[in-house]
Design a protein around this motif. Structure first.
Motif, PDB file in Angstrom:
ATOM      1  N   CYS A 104       0.925  -1.078  -0.150  1.00 16.90           N
ATOM      2  CA  CYS A 104       0.125   0.221  -0.034  1.00 16.90           C
ATOM      3  C   CYS A 104       0.897   1.254  -0.005  1.00 16.90           C
ATOM      4  O   CYS A 104       0.383   2.396  -0.027  1.00 16.90           O
ATOM      5  CB  CYS A 104      -0.867   0.115   1.385  1.00 16.90           C
ATOM      6  N   GLY A 105       2.135   1.116   0.205  1.00 15.87           N
ATOM      7  CA  GLY A 105       3.038   2.458   0.327  1.00 15.87           C
ATOM      8  C   GLY A 105       2.967   2.951   1.672  1.00 15.87           C
ATOM      9  O   GLY A 105       3.806   3.972   1.522  1.00 15.87           O
ATOM     10  N   GLU A 106       2.102   2.857   2.559  1.00 17.29           N
ATOM     11  CA  GLU A 106       2.284   3.234   4.045  1.00 17.29           C
ATOM     12  C   GLU A 106       3.468   3.112   4.575  1.00 17.29           C
ATOM     13  O   GLU A 106       4.238   2.267   4.492  1.00 17.29           O
ATOM     14  CB  GLU A 106       1.276   2.663   4.956  1.00 17.29           C
ATOM     15  N   VAL A 107       4.297   4.235   5.444  1.00 16.48           N
ATOM     16  CA  VAL A 107       5.237   4.080   5.990  1.00 16.48           C
ATOM     17  C   VAL A 107       5.134   2.990   7.111  1.00 16.48           C
ATOM     18  O   VAL A 107       4.245   3.140   8.264  1.00 16.48           O
ATOM     19  CB  VAL A 107       5.713   5.336   6.664  1.00 16.48           C
ATOM     20  N   VAL A 108       6.085   2.249   7.161  1.00 11.39           N
ATOM     21  CA  VAL A 108       5.965   1.078   8.329  1.00 11.39           C
ATOM     22  C   VAL A 108       7.052   1.196   9.308  1.00 11.39           C
ATOM     23  O   VAL A 108       6.933   0.938  10.401  1.00 11.39           O
ATOM     24  CB  VAL A 108       6.380  -0.312   7.513  1.00 11.39           C
ATOM     25  N   LEU A 109       8.292   1.858   8.934  1.00 15.75           N
ATOM     26  CA  LEU A 109       9.400   1.864   9.932  1.00 15.75           C
ATOM     27  C   LEU A 109      10.354   3.275   9.300  1.00 15.75           C
ATOM     28  O   LEU A 109      10.478   3.396   7.980  1.00 15.75           O
ATOM     29  CB  LEU A 109      10.161   0.623   9.698  1.00 15.75           C
ATOM     30  N   ARG A 110      10.812   3.664  10.561  1.00 19.46           N
ATOM     31  CA  ARG A 110      11.698   4.948  10.281  1.00 19.46           C
ATOM     32  C   ARG A 110      13.012   4.833  11.044  1.00 19.46           C
ATOM     33  O   ARG A 110      12.663   4.336  12.160  1.00 19.46           O
ATOM     34  CB  ARG A 110      11.167   6.206  10.414  1.00 19.46           C
ATOM     35  N   ILE A 111      14.199   4.878  10.528  1.00 26.70           N
ATOM     36  CA  ILE A 111      15.262   4.955  11.323  1.00 26.70           C
ATOM     37  C   ILE A 111      16.176   5.941  11.162  1.00 26.70           C
ATOM     38  O   ILE A 111      16.514   6.157   9.851  1.00 26.70           O
ATOM     39  CB  ILE A 111      16.045   3.441  11.284  1.00 26.70           C
ATOM     40  N   VAL A 112      16.607   6.705  12.046  1.00 25.66           N
ATOM     41  CA  VAL A 112      17.631   7.838  11.982  1.00 25.66           C
ATOM     42  C   VAL A 112      18.650   7.630  13.061  1.00 25.66           C
ATOM     43  O   VAL A 112      18.414   7.465  14.201  1.00 25.66           O
ATOM     44  CB  VAL A 112      16.628   9.367  12.150  1.00 25.66           C
ATOM     45  N   ARG A 113      20.010   7.890  12.248  1.00 30.58           N
ATOM     46  CA  ARG A 113      21.039   7.808  13.489  1.00 30.58           C
ATOM     47  C   ARG A 113      21.690   9.517  13.438  1.00 30.58           C
ATOM     48  O   ARG A 113      21.462   9.975  12.579  1.00 30.58           O
ATOM     49  CB  ARG A 113      22.174   6.984  12.741  1.00 30.58           C
ATOM     50  N   SER A 114      22.267   9.536  14.525  1.00 25.46           N
ATOM     51  CA  SER A 114      23.218  10.901  14.636  1.00 25.46           C
ATOM     52  C   SER A 114      24.009  10.303  15.710  1.00 25.46           C
ATOM     53  O   SER A 114      23.980   9.027  16.312  1.00 25.46           O
ATOM     54  CB  SER A 114      22.457  11.948  15.524  1.00 25.46           C
ATOM     55  N   PRO A 115      25.149  10.847  15.618  1.00 23.87           N
ATOM     56  CA  PRO A 115      26.223  10.788  16.641  1.00 23.87           C
ATOM     57  C   PRO A 115      25.696  10.617  18.200  1.00 23.87           C
ATOM     58  O   PRO A 115      25.145  11.420  18.855  1.00 23.87           O
ATOM     59  CB  PRO A 115      27.080  11.885  16.724  1.00 23.87           C
ATOM     60  N   GLY A 116      25.826   9.104  18.712  1.00 19.74           N
ATOM     61  CA  GLY A 116      25.357   8.944  19.841  1.00 19.74           C
ATOM     62  C   GLY A 116      23.854   8.491  20.149  1.00 19.74           C
ATOM     63  O   GLY A 116      23.501   8.173  21.255  1.00 19.74           O
ATOM     64  N   ASN A 117      22.972   8.560  19.091  1.00 13.64           N
ATOM     65  CA  ASN A 117      21.631   8.563  19.519  1.00 13.64           C
ATOM     66  C   ASN A 117      21.114   7.542  17.981  1.00 13.64           C
ATOM     67  O   ASN A 117      21.572   7.760  16.705  1.00 13.64           O
ATOM     68  CB  ASN A 117      20.857   9.648  19.529  1.00 13.64           C
ATOM     69  N   THR A 118      19.948   6.814  18.180  1.00  8.97           N
ATOM     70  CA  THR A 118      19.335   6.046  17.183  1.00  8.97           C
ATOM     71  C   THR A 118      17.828   6.290  17.156  1.00  8.97           C
ATOM     72  O   THR A 118      17.527   5.938  18.562  1.00  8.97           O
ATOM     73  CB  THR A 118      19.732   4.538  16.871  1.00  8.97           C
ATOM     74  N   TRP A 119      17.122   6.817  16.362  1.00  8.48           N
ATOM     75  CA  TRP A 119      15.691   6.754  16.768  1.00  8.48           C
ATOM     76  C   TRP A 119      15.265   5.832  15.704  1.00  8.48           C
ATOM     77  O   TRP A 119      15.382   5.745  14.438  1.00  8.48           O
ATOM     78  CB  TRP A 119      15.149   8.287  16.291  1.00  8.48           C
ATOM     79  N   LEU A 120      14.067   4.864  16.160  1.00 12.87           N
ATOM     80  CA  LEU A 120      13.504   3.798  15.487  1.00 12.87           C
ATOM     81  C   LEU A 120      11.878   4.017  15.742  1.00 12.87           C
ATOM     82  O   LEU A 120      11.310   4.000  16.738  1.00 12.87           O
ATOM     83  CB  LEU A 120      13.870   2.444  15.999  1.00 12.87           C
ATOM     84  N   ASP A 121      11.337   4.375  14.544  1.00 14.35           N
ATOM     85  CA  ASP A 121       9.938   4.493  14.495  1.00 14.35           C
ATOM     86  C   ASP A 121       9.149   3.354  14.086  1.00 14.35           C
ATOM     87  O   ASP A 121       9.442   3.105  12.827  1.00 14.35           O
ATOM     88  CB  ASP A 121       9.507   5.895  13.988  1.00 14.35           C
ATOM     89  N   LEU A 122       8.491   2.586  14.660  1.00  9.99           N
ATOM     90  CA  LEU A 122       7.822   1.479  14.060  1.00  9.99           C
ATOM     91  C   LEU A 122       6.221   1.588  14.231  1.00  9.99           C
ATOM     92  O   LEU A 122       5.546   0.754  14.156  1.00  9.99           O
ATOM     93  CB  LEU A 122       7.960   0.246  14.824  1.00  9.99           C
ATOM     94  N   ARG A 123       5.585   2.884  14.166  1.00 15.30           N
ATOM     95  CA  ARG A 123       4.296   3.001  14.363  1.00 15.30           C
ATOM     96  C   ARG A 123       3.322   2.640  13.250  1.00 15.30           C
ATOM     97  O   ARG A 123       2.305   2.229  13.544  1.00 15.30           O
ATOM     98  CB  ARG A 123       3.906   4.325  14.676  1.00 15.30           C
ATOM     99  N   GLY A 124       4.123   2.410  12.014  1.00 13.32           N
ATOM    100  CA  GLY A 124       3.299   1.749  10.910  1.00 13.32           C
ATOM    101  C   GLY A 124       3.319   0.283  11.054  1.00 13.32           C
ATOM    102  O   GLY A 124       2.813  -0.499  10.009  1.00 13.32           O
ATOM    103  N   THR A 125       3.868  -0.309  11.896  1.00 11.51           N
ATOM    104  CA  THR A 125       3.944  -1.774  12.269  1.00 11.51           C
ATOM    105  C   THR A 125       3.072  -2.322  13.224  1.00 11.51           C
ATOM    106  O   THR A 125       3.163  -1.739  14.200  1.00 11.51           O
ATOM    107  CB  THR A 125       5.466  -2.019  12.436  1.00 11.51           C
TER     108      THR A 125
END
Length: 100
Positions: A69-90
């Motif tokens: 369907c093309g919906e966002v399932v997962l987002r992952i963003v890295r920065s020095p010292g941090n990782t954001w993981l968004d699974l709200r589409g799962t």
């Protein structure tokens, strides 16, 4: 966007990679290979391996969309010292585990 053709509403072809590109970033967080995990889309209820997701962007920011369907399932963003993981589409993430 037509998820079967990869064509956006404006007629432009989307450039995406399969979910296997998530193996490296996710392996920095989890001890198991999550590309083999089965995820279920919150929008269309489609179930498939994380490796089958359509991934857009380049590290440090990746967006994985449902191939159905093309919906966002997962987002992952890295920065020095941090990782954001968004699974709200799962809805669920079924992770295969080796058993002794």
């Amino acid at each position: 966007m037509d998820p079967t053709s990869g064509t956006a509403a404006n007629g432009v072809q989307d450039a995406y990679q399969d979910g296997n590109v998530l193996a490296g970033p996710l392996s920095e967080i989890f001890a198991v290979d999550l590309t083999a995990a089965m995820s279920r889309c919150a929008r269309c209820d489609s179930t498939g391996a994380v490796a089958t997701l359509r991934v857009y962007g380049r590290p440090p920011a990746l967006v994985a969309r449902c191939p159905s369907c093309g919906e966002v399932v997962l987002r992952i963003v890295r920065s020095p010292g941090n990782t954001w993981l968004d699974l709200r589409g799962t809805v669920t993430l079924n992770i295969p585990m080796d058993t002794p």
